[in-house]
Scaffold this motif. Structure first.
Motif, mmCIF file in Angstrom:
data_model
loop_
_atom_site.group_PDB
_atom_site.id
_atom_site.type_symbol
_atom_site.label_atom_id
_atom_site.label_comp_id
_atom_site.label_asym_id
_atom_site.label_seq_id
_atom_site.Cartn_x
_atom_site.Cartn_y
_atom_site.Cartn_z
ATOM 1 N N UNK A 94 -9.990 20.568 -30.619
ATOM 2 C CA UNK A 94 -11.081 19.635 -30.389
ATOM 3 C C UNK A 94 -10.743 18.363 -31.158
ATOM 4 N N UNK A 95 -10.497 17.276 -30.454
ATOM 5 C CA UNK A 95 -10.061 16.048 -31.098
ATOM 6 C C UNK A 95 -11.073 14.920 -30.884
ATOM 7 N N UNK A 96 -11.220 14.084 -31.912
ATOM 8 C CA UNK A 96 -12.031 12.881 -31.792
ATOM 9 C C UNK A 96 -13.525 13.105 -31.775
ATOM 10 N N UNK A 97 -13.984 14.289 -32.166
ATOM 11 C CA UNK A 97 -15.415 14.594 -32.166
ATOM 12 C C UNK A 97 -15.965 14.560 -33.589
ATOM 13 N N UNK A 98 -17.130 13.970 -33.757
ATOM 14 C CA UNK A 98 -17.879 14.124 -34.995
ATOM 15 C C UNK A 98 -19.076 15.051 -34.786
ATOM 16 N N UNK A 99 -19.329 15.396 -33.517
ATOM 17 C CA UNK A 99 -20.417 16.304 -33.162
ATOM 18 C C UNK A 99 -20.131 16.825 -31.758
ATOM 19 N N UNK A 105 -17.617 27.362 -27.575
ATOM 20 C CA UNK A 105 -16.562 27.093 -28.546
ATOM 21 C C UNK A 105 -16.497 28.201 -29.595
ATOM 22 N N UNK A 106 -17.656 28.636 -30.090
ATOM 23 C CA UNK A 106 -17.679 29.690 -31.103
ATOM 24 C C UNK A 106 -17.113 30.987 -30.544
ATOM 25 N N UNK A 143 -13.668 28.744 -36.123
ATOM 26 C CA UNK A 143 -13.017 27.485 -35.759
ATOM 27 C C UNK A 143 -12.368 26.887 -37.006
ATOM 28 N N UNK A 144 -11.065 26.633 -36.932
ATOM 29 C CA UNK A 144 -10.358 26.030 -38.057
ATOM 30 C C UNK A 144 -10.642 24.529 -38.081
ATOM 31 N N UNK A 145 -11.113 24.031 -39.201
ATOM 32 C CA UNK A 145 -11.423 22.614 -39.361
ATOM 33 C C UNK A 145 -10.274 21.944 -40.110
ATOM 34 N N UNK A 146 -9.706 20.909 -39.499
ATOM 35 C CA UNK A 146 -8.591 20.174 -40.090
ATOM 36 C C UNK A 146 -9.087 18.774 -40.437
ATOM 37 N N UNK A 147 -9.091 18.460 -41.722
ATOM 38 C CA UNK A 147 -9.562 17.152 -42.178
ATOM 39 C C UNK A 147 -8.400 16.348 -42.749
ATOM 40 N N UNK A 148 -8.621 15.063 -42.888
ATOM 41 C CA UNK A 148 -7.613 14.168 -43.450
ATOM 42 C C UNK A 148 -8.336 12.982 -44.070
ATOM 43 N N UNK A 149 -7.778 12.401 -45.141
ATOM 44 C CA UNK A 149 -8.427 11.238 -45.756
ATOM 45 C C UNK A 149 -8.331 10.013 -44.856
ATOM 46 N N UNK A 150 -9.269 9.109 -45.022
ATOM 47 C CA UNK A 150 -9.255 7.866 -44.248
ATOM 48 C C UNK A 150 -8.087 7.000 -44.710
ATOM 49 N N UNK A 151 -7.462 6.328 -43.763
ATOM 50 C CA UNK A 151 -6.324 5.458 -44.054
ATOM 51 C C UNK A 151 -6.537 4.096 -43.413
ATOM 52 N N UNK A 178 -8.476 28.229 -32.282
ATOM 53 C CA UNK A 178 -9.308 27.052 -32.003
ATOM 54 C C UNK A 178 -9.408 26.218 -33.264
ATOM 55 N N UNK A 179 -9.097 24.934 -33.150
ATOM 56 C CA UNK A 179 -9.134 24.043 -34.302
ATOM 57 C C UNK A 179 -9.946 22.802 -33.979
ATOM 58 N N UNK A 180 -10.664 22.324 -34.970
ATOM 59 C CA UNK A 180 -11.477 21.108 -34.880
ATOM 60 C C UNK A 180 -10.755 20.044 -35.694
ATOM 61 N N UNK A 181 -10.087 19.117 -35.029
ATOM 62 C CA UNK A 181 -9.308 18.084 -35.710
ATOM 63 C C UNK A 181 -10.272 16.973 -36.102
ATOM 64 N N UNK A 182 -10.815 17.077 -37.302
ATOM 65 C CA UNK A 182 -11.839 16.128 -37.737
ATOM 66 C C UNK A 182 -11.242 14.848 -38.292
ATOM 67 N N UNK A 183 -10.069 14.940 -38.938
ATOM 68 C CA UNK A 183 -9.520 13.761 -39.588
ATOM 69 C C UNK A 183 -10.484 13.296 -40.673
ATOM 70 N N UNK A 184 -10.776 12.007 -40.758
ATOM 71 C CA UNK A 184 -11.732 11.515 -41.751
ATOM 72 C C UNK A 184 -13.181 11.572 -41.283
ATOM 73 N N UNK A 185 -13.433 12.117 -40.094
ATOM 74 C CA UNK A 185 -14.785 12.117 -39.532
ATOM 75 C C UNK A 185 -15.665 13.191 -40.180
ATOM 76 N N UNK A 186 -16.948 13.063 -39.904
ATOM 77 C CA UNK A 186 -17.938 14.045 -40.364
ATOM 78 C C UNK A 186 -17.688 15.388 -39.685
ATOM 79 N N UNK A 187 -17.839 16.473 -40.452
ATOM 80 C CA UNK A 187 -17.702 17.822 -39.914
ATOM 81 C C UNK A 187 -19.096 18.423 -39.762
#
Length: 231
Positions: free
Chosen positions: A148-153, A162-163, A189-197, A171-180
């Motif tokens: 799941x890419x580009x979603x904040x909700x 999804x569950x 669901x695996x949540x993958x976060x990253x700091x804002x750049x 199943x992974x939720x590619x959150x990046x710097x977005x809200x989880x």
């Protein structure tokens, strides 16, 4: 290996396809959550197209008693308003017949009549989810690994699917710097976060900025008449 990426916008879908092509990836399918549910549900199913829904609403309104809404159902914007209401209620997972208000009851009656007018291949979100859950065992072959890419909700109507998928396939939720979202806690669901750049401009971006600055400078020059040549 098959991989499915769920995106939220058309532009995001184009970007995912471009990245996959640059990496020479095969077996990548890019869909919305509605398209994912329809694919797993099987057959030639698809989410309800809003343009088709609006046409069905327009054709059905004259034949349905709308109670308190009867005086305004013939107004030009009624079909658009009802279409938007159905779309929002469906995405929120709200059953209008359970609301307990006369206007909601009238809309529920209209909804049933409209659904009968829709093409057999078009299903509401909750119908797609119910059908997809019955075929959850086919998810490894149909979907593969899910991202799941580009979603904040995510709309509540898609969350149960999804569950459930997370219990069957990776199943992974590619959150990046977005809200989880909080509802992902406790799920598989695996949540993958990253700091804002900060975005780093490349050579093409720098050249474009220089050209733009040059044209802006020309436009800002005073509009003086050209000097006449002297003999």
């Amino acid at each position: 290996m098959r991989r499915t990426v769920v995106v939220h916008t058309i532009l995001a879908g184009h970007m995912v396809r471009v990245h996959a092509a640059r990496r020479n990836e095969a077996g990548v399918q890019v869909v919305t959550m509605g398209q994912l549910a329809a694919r797993l549900a099987g057959g030639l199913l698809q989410p309800v197209d809003l343009n088709v829904l609006k046409e069905a609403v327009s054709a059905t309104l004259p034949d349905v008693e709308m109670g308190e809404l009867e005086p305004i159902k013939g107004l030009p914007g009624m079909a658009s308003a009802v279409t938007a209401t159905f779309d929002k209620a469906w995405r929120a997972g709200i059953d209008l017949s359970d609301v307990g208000h006369p206007r909601a009851g009238a809309l529920a009656s209209l909804e049933q009549a409209v659904v009968r007018r829709l093409p057999a291949s078009m299903k509401r979100p909750r119908d797609l989810v119910e059908m997809a859950l019955r075929r959850i065992g086919h998810a490894p072959a149909v979907i593969g690994a899910l991202e799941i890419q580009g979603h904040s909700e995510m709309s509540p109507c898609w969350r149960p699917l999804l569950i459930a998928l997370a219990g069957t396939i990776p199943a992974s939720w590619i959150a990046g710097p977005r809200h989880v979202p909080d509802w992902l806690k406790g799920t598989k669901v695996e949540v993958v976060t990253a700091p804002a750049t900060e975005p780093q401009p490349d050579g093409h971006t720098f050249l474009g900025q220089q050209v733009l600055a040059h044209h802006v400078g020309i436009a800002a020059m005073p509009n003086e008449p050209l000097a006449q040549p002297t003999l």
